[in-house]
Design an enzyme around this catalytic site. Structure first.
Site, PDB file in Angstrom:
ATOM      1  N   ASP A   1      12.036  -0.564   7.280  1.00  0.00           N
ATOM      2  CA  ASP A   1      10.901  -0.096   6.484  1.00  0.00           C
ATOM      3  C   ASP A   1       9.649  -0.895   6.856  1.00  0.00           C
ATOM      4  OD1 ASP A   1       9.460   1.101   4.353  1.00  0.00           O
ATOM      5  OD2 ASP A   1       9.923  -0.623   3.073  1.00  0.00           O
TER       6      ASP A   1
ATOM      7  N   ASP B   1       6.286  -1.158   4.678  1.00  0.00           N
ATOM      8  CA  ASP B   1       5.550  -1.816   3.592  1.00  0.00           C
ATOM      9  C   ASP B   1       6.424  -2.803   2.836  1.00  0.00           C
ATOM     10  OD1 ASP B   1       3.375  -0.252   4.268  1.00  0.00           O
ATOM     11  OD2 ASP B   1       4.072   1.389   3.013  1.00  0.00           O
TER      12      ASP B   1
END
Lengths: 174, 174
Positions: free
Chosen positions: A7, A9
């Site tokens: 991922d 963020d």
């Protein structure tokens, strides 16, 4: 060789400090990371949910985020022995596409952009591992979820947890 | 319920006629779809490969493509019984992100945008079926590939083929 999905963020990109700073500037407050212990900013200040979403919808918001400490070195190292895909829930903020792409090209130029995935529901991801700070993405993911510690998820249980990129290195070297 | 991943260009969106028209206008030619039998335009006119790529890099190129005949009706029908994901190799043309997103929202508003996936290597897609006009995407895809007929792929063998959205409907109703 394993396939590791990562991922962006709050895992590769340090989103919270910038988001918090924008909130503090606009609302004349002085919230700190400690105030976000176990909760998202939108839960701490529900009356500002529209504004908080607005900051993230600014096309440039994601372009100048700091890289999380250790992310570059460890991902480069993992990249030598494993297949790395970047899987980000960009569909929640369609205005972020270009900034996210450019940010990845700037800070992770050693990755092939054909391995970037902008998605929403991460159940679509076919990988052995998913390193993510949002445990909800593990529910439909068929591989192993590794919860990357972030202030908002400190109370989440039920998943293997990595507190830092040092922890990630250790996990995959073991 | 099956999970069906669907490519955009030349499957949902009719890309070739617009691309061909731009080439013909710019090079003063009158190529037709028949000239593309078994080959891509860049193989038919290799000297124009840069220009051909340039047309696709125009941020607006993908915004006003026609919808392939039958795509809306059949996808809406499939959507009732199956889980639909749109999986497009957008990373090859990062300038296309916004136009592709807006096009999907306009013509397939019944789909959830959390089921849109902008990727490169479709080996990352976890689905039962992938409907695509590029057989190369089936090599690393672990589900069943359905080759959607397009002028460039008429000679490709080794995959189950669907010639139209009517064929797709029939395939999944059988």
């Amino acid at each position: 060789m394993k396939r590791i999905a990562i991922d962006m963020d709050e895992v590769m990109a340090d989103l919270i400090p910038k988001h918090l700073q924008l909130y503090n500037e606009n609302f004349g407050e002085a919230l700190t990371l400690e105030d976000l212990h176990g909760r998202k900013l939108r839960e701490v200040r529900p009356h500002a949910v529209e504004e908080l979403r607005g900051y993230l919808s600014d096309p440039g918001f994601f372009r100048d985020l700091d890289v999380m400490e250790g992310a570059q070195d460890v991902i480069q190292e993992l990249h030598e022995d494993h297949e790395i895909f970047i899987t980000t829930a960009a569909m929640e903020f369609p205005t972020s596409f270009t900034a996210k792409y450019e940010w990845l090209k700037e800070h992770f130029s050693f990755l092939n952009d054909l391995n970037f995935v902008f998605c929403g529901d991460k159940g679509i991801i076919n990988a052995d591992y998913l390193i993510d700070d949002n445990a909800r993405h593990f529910k439909r993911f068929e591989g192993t979820g590794l919860l990357f510690t972030s202030p908002h998820n400190v109370h989440v249980t039920g998943y293997e947890r990595v507190d830092s990129w040092g922890d990630v290195r250790e996990y995959f070297l073991k």
